[in-house]
Design an enzyme around this catalytic site. Structure first.
Site, PDB file in Angstrom:
ATOM      1  CB  ILE A  38      -0.943  -0.019   1.219  1.00 16.61           C
ATOM      2  CG1 ILE A  38      -1.915  -1.197   1.088  1.00 16.61           C
ATOM      3  CG2 ILE A  38      -1.690   1.303   1.357  1.00 16.61           C
ATOM      4  CD1 ILE A  38      -2.776  -1.442   2.296  1.00 16.61           C
ATOM      5  CG  ASP A  39       0.320   4.267  -3.109  1.00 18.14           C
ATOM      6  OD1 ASP A  39      -0.613   4.664  -2.384  1.00 18.14           O
ATOM      7  OD2 ASP A  39       0.228   4.211  -4.346  1.00 18.14           O
ATOM      8  CB  SER A  40       2.407   7.590   1.143  1.00 15.82           C
ATOM      9  OG  SER A  40       2.703   8.163  -0.111  1.00 15.82           O
ATOM     10  CB  SER A  42      -3.419   3.482  -1.153  1.00 14.35           C
ATOM     11  OG  SER A  42      -3.523   3.488  -2.559  1.00 14.35           O
TER      12      SER A  42
END
Length: 81
Positions: A38-40, A42
């Protein structure tokens, strides 16, 4: 006040809606970035949705401390109390 299981299920639902990940993959010991990828951006959406769902405030400076799903569940439990 939601139980740990209810919070975990709610977070799994939010993660699924944001990322398409299977809810069964969202486990307490999973890292948001390492295991769930999960990226920042999201992550911020997940945090906002969790705040709304569980009626808690998660300060921006706390988000960086929420490394695993378990960290997030524990934070939400304490924030509700």
């Amino acid at each position: 006040m939601a139980s740990n299981e209810e919070i975990l299920a709610g977070l799994a639902e939010i993660v699924n809606e944001e990322t398409g990940l299977d809810e069964a993959d969202v486990q307490l010991d999973k890292s948001f970035t390492e295991d769930l990828d999960i990226d920042s951006i999201s992550m911020m959406t997940i945090v906002v949705n969790a705040e709304e769902k569980f009626d808690v405030k998660i300060p921006d400076e706390e988000v960086k401390n929420l490394k695993t799903v378990g960290d997030a569940v524990s934070f939400i439990v304490s924030a509700q109390g």
